[in-house]
Design a protein around this motif. Structure first.
Motif, PDB file in Angstrom:
ATOM      1  N   UNK A 110      49.348  -3.569  45.891  1.00  0.00           N
ATOM      2  CA  UNK A 110      50.339  -4.431  46.538  1.00  0.00           C
ATOM      3  C   UNK A 110      51.103  -5.225  45.468  1.00  0.00           C
ATOM      4  N   UNK A 111      52.399  -5.057  45.425  1.00  0.00           N
ATOM      5  CA  UNK A 111      53.198  -5.728  44.415  1.00  0.00           C
ATOM      6  C   UNK A 111      53.454  -7.175  44.836  1.00  0.00           C
ATOM      7  N   UNK A 112      53.346  -8.097  43.873  1.00  0.00           N
ATOM      8  CA  UNK A 112      53.574  -9.505  44.152  1.00  0.00           C
ATOM      9  C   UNK A 112      55.075  -9.811  44.143  1.00  0.00           C
ATOM     10  N   UNK A 113      55.416 -10.993  44.678  1.00  0.00           N
ATOM     11  CA  UNK A 113      56.830 -11.384  44.716  1.00  0.00           C
ATOM     12  C   UNK A 113      57.392 -11.546  43.302  1.00  0.00           C
ATOM     13  N   UNK A 114      56.587 -12.139  42.414  1.00  0.00           N
ATOM     14  CA  UNK A 114      57.047 -12.325  41.033  1.00  0.00           C
ATOM     15  C   UNK A 114      57.294 -10.977  40.349  1.00  0.00           C
ATOM     16  N   UNK A 115      56.379 -10.049  40.564  1.00  0.00           N
ATOM     17  CA  UNK A 115      56.534  -8.719  39.968  1.00  0.00           C
ATOM     18  C   UNK A 115      57.767  -8.020  40.532  1.00  0.00           C
ATOM     19  N   UNK A 116      57.987  -8.164  41.833  1.00  0.00           N
ATOM     20  CA  UNK A 116      59.148  -7.537  42.477  1.00  0.00           C
ATOM     21  C   UNK A 116      60.444  -8.035  41.864  1.00  0.00           C
ATOM     22  N   UNK A 117      60.582  -9.365  41.713  1.00  0.00           N
ATOM     23  CA  UNK A 117      61.823  -9.922  41.176  1.00  0.00           C
ATOM     24  C   UNK A 117      62.004  -9.531  39.713  1.00  0.00           C
ATOM     25  N   UNK A 118      60.929  -9.539  38.954  1.00  0.00           N
ATOM     26  CA  UNK A 118      61.026  -9.173  37.533  1.00  0.00           C
ATOM     27  C   UNK A 118      61.469  -7.729  37.372  1.00  0.00           C
ATOM     28  N   UNK A 119      60.859  -6.823  38.135  1.00  0.00           N
ATOM     29  CA  UNK A 119      61.214  -5.406  38.065  1.00  0.00           C
ATOM     30  C   UNK A 119      62.640  -5.181  38.548  1.00  0.00           C
ATOM     31  N   UNK A 120      63.038  -5.866  39.629  1.00  0.00           N
ATOM     32  CA  UNK A 120      64.380  -5.703  40.179  1.00  0.00           C
ATOM     33  C   UNK A 120      65.441  -6.155  39.179  1.00  0.00           C
ATOM     34  N   UNK A 121      65.245  -7.317  38.580  1.00  0.00           N
ATOM     35  CA  UNK A 121      66.212  -7.832  37.612  1.00  0.00           C
ATOM     36  C   UNK A 121      66.281  -6.919  36.382  1.00  0.00           C
ATOM     37  N   UNK A 122      65.126  -6.476  35.897  1.00  0.00           N
ATOM     38  CA  UNK A 122      65.097  -5.571  34.745  1.00  0.00           C
ATOM     39  C   UNK A 122      65.797  -4.248  35.066  1.00  0.00           C
ATOM     40  N   UNK A 123      65.603  -3.755  36.285  1.00  0.00           N
ATOM     41  CA  UNK A 123      66.229  -2.496  36.694  1.00  0.00           C
ATOM     42  C   UNK A 123      67.742  -2.639  36.788  1.00  0.00           C
ATOM     43  N   UNK A 124      68.217  -3.726  37.386  1.00  0.00           N
ATOM     44  CA  UNK A 124      69.665  -3.956  37.485  1.00  0.00           C
ATOM     45  C   UNK A 124      70.289  -4.123  36.106  1.00  0.00           C
ATOM     46  N   UNK A 125      69.576  -4.815  35.226  1.00  0.00           N
ATOM     47  CA  UNK A 125      70.067  -4.980  33.855  1.00  0.00           C
ATOM     48  C   UNK A 125      70.161  -3.623  33.154  1.00  0.00           C
ATOM     49  N   UNK A 126      69.170  -2.771  33.393  1.00  0.00           N
ATOM     50  CA  UNK A 126      69.165  -1.445  32.760  1.00  0.00           C
ATOM     51  C   UNK A 126      70.311  -0.578  33.282  1.00  0.00           C
ATOM     52  N   UNK A 127      70.623  -0.694  34.573  1.00  0.00           N
ATOM     53  CA  UNK A 127      71.751   0.058  35.140  1.00  0.00           C
ATOM     54  C   UNK A 127      73.059  -0.399  34.493  1.00  0.00           C
ATOM     55  N   UNK A 128      73.220  -1.713  34.374  1.00  0.00           N
ATOM     56  CA  UNK A 128      74.417  -2.254  33.726  1.00  0.00           C
ATOM     57  C   UNK A 128      74.606  -1.677  32.329  1.00  0.00           C
ATOM     58  N   UNK A 129      73.546  -1.758  31.540  1.00  0.00           N
ATOM     59  CA  UNK A 129      73.634  -1.338  30.136  1.00  0.00           C
ATOM     60  C   UNK A 129      73.845   0.167  29.993  1.00  0.00           C
ATOM     61  N   UNK A 130      73.171   0.953  30.813  1.00  0.00           N
ATOM     62  CA  UNK A 130      73.287   2.410  30.682  1.00  0.00           C
ATOM     63  C   UNK A 130      74.684   2.900  31.074  1.00  0.00           C
ATOM     64  N   UNK A 131      75.305   2.251  32.058  1.00  0.00           N
ATOM     65  CA  UNK A 131      76.671   2.622  32.433  1.00  0.00           C
ATOM     66  C   UNK A 131      77.635   2.447  31.269  1.00  0.00           C
ATOM     67  N   UNK A 132      77.575   1.273  30.651  1.00  0.00           N
ATOM     68  CA  UNK A 132      78.468   0.992  29.531  1.00  0.00           C
ATOM     69  C   UNK A 132      78.051   1.784  28.298  1.00  0.00           C
ATOM     70  N   UNK A 133      76.735   1.883  28.076  1.00  0.00           N
ATOM     71  CA  UNK A 133      76.230   2.566  26.894  1.00  0.00           C
ATOM     72  C   UNK A 133      76.628   4.028  26.829  1.00  0.00           C
ATOM     73  N   UNK A 134      76.784   4.668  27.971  1.00  0.00           N
ATOM     74  CA  UNK A 134      77.206   6.070  27.989  1.00  0.00           C
ATOM     75  C   UNK A 134      78.565   6.240  27.323  1.00  0.00           C
TER      76      UNK A 134
END
Length: 283
Positions: free
Chosen positions: A1-25
């Motif tokens: 069971x994922x905790x709320x803190x883990x959920x927000x951390x993973x979500x923010x990291x994932x959105x940040x990674x999407x941002x960077x990979x789009x531009x990085x391409x």
């Protein structure tokens, strides 16, 4: 069971990674990948100056300060490359080391007046993302501030890349043809650099220079080993960056280590696996 803190951390990291990979391409295809590195390091003096002028650590103020130096370094690189005739890699190296060193000096000189941990510029503050939240007047949490920052950056990125898809595509693969059909390649280059600065700054505060550079470079570079189709490269780079972020989070939890360092480690390992797969397949 994922905790709320883990959920927000993973979500923010994932959105940040999407941002960077789009531009990085686009950066990888244009062979200016290290511009992202330069911008990430050059943001430090902007952050310090913003803290000194305003005395506030509010994220929007830091983003403005860092964004100004982020844009400054892109223009300085272009100036040295086109006007002074310095090689592109040398121009990048001169600017980002100078501005980063200036930021370190400013931090050391004004260390008593500002509340800033210099290690955050390298490793970021992903672990503290769930702690800094927006709240209503009644105290109800609306989610981490970092979540809204990366969401706004993502919306701007998507809008820019959709509006300028044709111009960026043509000017990336055939600049001379792009100019012949009336596309202002220089203007689109600077717009891409501005978006890179925005993306880097929005991610820098939570991820630090190490992870920002890795998210810009590693995903598109890895996927470029297996496909030369531009659309596939964009989509698969996003998926790779998401896997890199999620895997890195759990690796950091397993070894109680820096999240940024763990994510970069996962990205490097995945790159090695893909490289070996390609080599074995082509034999």
């Amino acid at each position: 069971m994922i905790t709320a803190d883990a959920f927000w951390t993973i979500l923010v990291a994932t959105l940040a990674s999407i941002n960077c990979s789009l531009v990085g391409t686009y950066l990888i295809l244009r062979k200016v990948a290290m511009v992202g590195d330069a911008i990430a390091h050059a943001t430090l003096p902007g952050i310090v100056i913003a803290l000194l002028v305003t005395g506030s650590k509010h994220s929007s103020i830091l983003v403005v300060g860092a964004g100004m130096t982020g844009l400054l370094v892109t223009f300085l690189i272009a100036f040295l490359e086109k006007k002074v005739k310095v090689q592109a890699d040398a121009a990048i190296g001169i600017n980002f080391t100078f501005l980063f060193a200036l930021g370190v000096i400013l931090f050391s000189f004004f260390s008593r007046k500002i509340d800033l941990d210099p290690e955050c510029s390298l490793y970021g503050e992903l672990a503290t993302v769930p702690l800094d939240v927006y709240r209503t007047a009644t105290g109800i949490s609306l989610g981490p501030k970092a979540f809204y920052t990366v969401c706004i950056a993502l919306l701007i990125n998507l809008f820019f890349l959709l509006i300028g898809y044709k111009q960026l595509f043509v000017s990336t693969f055939d600049p001379q043809f792009a100019q012949s059909i009336g596309i202002r390649t220089t203007s689109w280059h600077y717009l891409l650099m501005a978006i890179t600065a925005l993306t880097t700054v929005a991610t820098f505060e939570i991820a630090g220079a190490i992870l920002v550079v890795a998210l810009l470079i590693v995903p598109p570079t890895t996927i470029y080993l297996v496909t030369k189709c531009f659309k596939h490269l964009l989509v698969c780079s996003i998926l790779f960056a998401m896997l890199m972020s999620i895997g890195g989070y759990y690796l950091s939890c397993l070894f109680n280590s820096s999240m940024a360092a763990a994510m970069v480690t996962v990205g490097g390992c995945l790159f090695l696996v893909v490289y070996l797969f390609v080599r074995f397949k082509n034999r």
